[in-house]
Structures are given as structure tokens and as C-alpha cells.
Design a protein around this motif. Structure first.
Motif, PDB file in Angstrom:
ATOM      1  N   TYR A   7       0.838  -1.193   0.000  1.00 55.95           N
ATOM      2  CA  TYR A   7       0.000   0.000   0.000  1.00 55.95           C
ATOM      3  C   TYR A   7       0.877   1.248   0.000  1.00 55.95           C
ATOM      4  O   TYR A   7       1.923   1.293   0.634  1.00 55.95           O
ATOM      5  CB  TYR A   7      -0.894   0.060   1.235  1.00 55.95           C
ATOM      6  CG  TYR A   7      -2.000  -0.975   1.315  1.00 55.95           C
ATOM      7  CD1 TYR A   7      -2.186  -1.942   0.338  1.00 55.95           C
ATOM      8  CD2 TYR A   7      -2.866  -0.979   2.395  1.00 55.95           C
ATOM      9  CE1 TYR A   7      -3.194  -2.876   0.434  1.00 55.95           C
ATOM     10  CE2 TYR A   7      -3.885  -1.912   2.498  1.00 55.95           C
ATOM     11  CZ  TYR A   7      -4.045  -2.853   1.521  1.00 55.95           C
ATOM     12  OH  TYR A   7      -5.045  -3.772   1.621  1.00 55.95           O
ATOM     13  N   GLN A  46      -2.734   5.197   0.906  1.00 55.07           N
ATOM     14  CA  GLN A  46      -3.615   4.076   1.197  1.00 55.07           C
ATOM     15  C   GLN A  46      -3.538   3.675   2.663  1.00 55.07           C
ATOM     16  O   GLN A  46      -4.560   3.355   3.272  1.00 55.07           O
ATOM     17  CB  GLN A  46      -3.270   2.863   0.322  1.00 55.07           C
ATOM     18  CG  GLN A  46      -3.701   3.003  -1.121  1.00 55.07           C
ATOM     19  CD  GLN A  46      -3.233   1.838  -1.958  1.00 55.07           C
ATOM     20  OE1 GLN A  46      -2.066   1.465  -1.931  1.00 55.07           O
ATOM     21  NE2 GLN A  46      -4.158   1.251  -2.712  1.00 55.07           N
ATOM     22  N   VAL A  86      -6.879   3.765   4.879  1.00 54.50           N
ATOM     23  CA  VAL A  86      -7.461   2.559   5.470  1.00 54.50           C
ATOM     24  C   VAL A  86      -7.645   2.742   6.976  1.00 54.50           C
ATOM     25  O   VAL A  86      -8.641   2.281   7.541  1.00 54.50           O
ATOM     26  CB  VAL A  86      -6.652   1.286   5.122  1.00 54.50           C
ATOM     27  CG1 VAL A  86      -5.390   1.171   5.933  1.00 54.50           C
ATOM     28  CG2 VAL A  86      -7.494   0.032   5.295  1.00 54.50           C
ATOM     29  N   PRO A 136      -8.211  -2.863  -1.218  1.00 55.25           N
ATOM     30  CA  PRO A 136      -8.238  -1.761  -2.186  1.00 55.25           C
ATOM     31  C   PRO A 136      -8.680  -2.212  -3.581  1.00 55.25           C
ATOM     32  O   PRO A 136      -7.901  -2.209  -4.525  1.00 55.25           O
ATOM     33  CB  PRO A 136      -6.790  -1.263  -2.182  1.00 55.25           C
ATOM     34  CG  PRO A 136      -5.986  -2.475  -1.883  1.00 55.25           C
ATOM     35  CD  PRO A 136      -6.840  -3.284  -0.936  1.00 55.25           C
ATOM     36  N   GLU A 164     -14.354   5.748  -1.862  1.00 55.22           N
ATOM     37  CA  GLU A 164     -12.899   5.670  -1.822  1.00 55.22           C
ATOM     38  C   GLU A 164     -12.451   4.437  -2.600  1.00 55.22           C
ATOM     39  O   GLU A 164     -13.267   3.701  -3.137  1.00 55.22           O
ATOM     40  CB  GLU A 164     -12.400   5.613  -0.368  1.00 55.22           C
ATOM     41  CG  GLU A 164     -12.690   6.865   0.437  1.00 55.22           C
ATOM     42  CD  GLU A 164     -11.874   8.074  -0.005  1.00 55.22           C
ATOM     43  OE1 GLU A 164     -10.950   7.932  -0.814  1.00 55.22           O
ATOM     44  OE2 GLU A 164     -12.169   9.178   0.496  1.00 55.22           O
ATOM     45  N   ASP A 165     -11.146   4.202  -2.616  1.00 57.03           N
ATOM     46  CA  ASP A 165     -10.596   3.078  -3.371  1.00 57.03           C
ATOM     47  C   ASP A 165     -10.511   1.801  -2.547  1.00 57.03           C
ATOM     48  O   ASP A 165      -9.704   0.923  -2.855  1.00 57.03           O
ATOM     49  CB  ASP A 165      -9.200   3.435  -3.898  1.00 57.03           C
ATOM     50  CG  ASP A 165      -9.264   4.563  -4.911  1.00 57.03           C
ATOM     51  OD1 ASP A 165     -10.301   4.707  -5.577  1.00 57.03           O
ATOM     52  OD2 ASP A 165      -8.268   5.289  -5.046  1.00 57.03           O
ATOM     53  N   PHE A 166     -11.315   1.685  -1.483  1.00 53.46           N
ATOM     54  CA  PHE A 166     -11.364   0.479  -0.668  1.00 53.46           C
ATOM     55  C   PHE A 166     -12.773  -0.081  -0.647  1.00 53.46           C
ATOM     56  O   PHE A 166     -13.749   0.661  -0.698  1.00 53.46           O
ATOM     57  CB  PHE A 166     -10.902   0.757   0.770  1.00 53.46           C
ATOM     58  CG  PHE A 166      -9.412   0.778   0.923  1.00 53.46           C
ATOM     59  CD1 PHE A 166      -8.716  -0.374   1.257  1.00 53.46           C
ATOM     60  CD2 PHE A 166      -8.698   1.943   0.714  1.00 53.46           C
ATOM     61  CE1 PHE A 166      -7.340  -0.356   1.381  1.00 53.46           C
ATOM     62  CE2 PHE A 166      -7.322   1.974   0.841  1.00 53.46           C
ATOM     63  CZ  PHE A 166      -6.640   0.817   1.175  1.00 53.46           C
TER      64      PHE A 166
END
Length: 134
Positions: A13, A17, A21, A85, A120-122
Motif C-alpha cells: 500500500y 492508502q 485505510v 483496495p 474511496e478506493d477500498f
């Protein structure tokens, strides 16, 4: 089934990231805490919040599964939740729960929740354990 999302372990990550997270886990845990009484009668097992790694074996088309780590956010006798992710687009997955000083406990699991977290990207995954395999 081949996964379209690039496979990525916690160790890979970016700093962004890593920060993201952490914030997402805090936010989801606060929401979960507020809703726990509402859902408690629907659950067979009490959830315990945690911030540990979980091991995932992600199937690959015509190849051996790839093993990665993700951030686990809760666990119960019946399953676990983790952040990853990307959308893994899986219905089943092999999950390893690390046990300090021992080999991980491995479970075949059914993905029961997969939703993007706050644009988000998660993605937040919920996995129901079907069977212990090791």
C-alpha cells in the motif's frame, strides 16, 4: 474466476492508502458500534473489532491462487470483515486467520458483503466461514 483488480498486499500500500485505510476502519467501526444493538438479534455470533491482518488466497485463471494480506476489521466465530483496495468480484474465498505463535487457521468462506466504502478506493468485505480447512 480471474480477478480484474490488481492484486495488492498491505505491505504494498502507498502511504496515502495506509492513512486512508486507518480512517476508514475508524469510521466503519464507529458506525458498527452504533448499529450493533440493531443487528445483534440477526447474528449468530458476536463480532469483535480488531485491527490485524487477514490472509487471503485469491484465485487466478489457470494459475495457483495468489496469497495477500488485508486489514481485518472484525471477527466472530462465524466470519470476518476486512478492507481491500479494490473489487475482487468473488463469491468464495479462502481466508487465513493469523494465530500468534502458531500456523494460521484457514477457512473456506462465502463473500456475503462487498461494498465500496465512501466513494474511496477500498471495499468492505464480509465473509461467512463455511468450513475450516486447516
Amino acid at each position: 474466476m480471474q480477478v480484474e483488480t490488481p492484486i495488492q498486499s498491505v505491505e504494498q500500500y502507498t502511504k496515502r492508502q495506509q492513512r486512508l485505510v486507518g480512517r476508514l476502519m475508524d469510521s466503519l467501526n464507529k458506525s458498527e458500534s452504533r448499529l450493533s444493538e440493531h443487528y445483534s438479534h440477526k447474528r449468530n455470533h458476536q463480532r469483535k473489532p480488531c485491527s490485524n491482518y487477514v490472509l487471503l488466497r485469491i484465485p487466478q485463471k489457470n494459475e495457483s491462487p495468489v496469497e495477500v494480506t488485508a486489514y481485518m476489521r472484525d471477527i466472530s466465530a462465524g466470519g470476518t470483515a476486512f478492507l481491500y483496495p479494490g473489487d475482487l468480484a468473488l463469491r468464495s474465498i479462502i481466508v487465513g486467520i493469523p494465530i500468534p505463535g502458531k500456523e494460521p487457521s484457514w477457512f473456506e468462506g462465502e463473500v456475503v458483503r462487498c461494498k465500496q466504502v465512501m466513494d474511496e478506493d477500498f471495499w468492505d468485505y464480509g465473509v461467512r466461514f463455511r468450513e475450516r480447512i486447516a
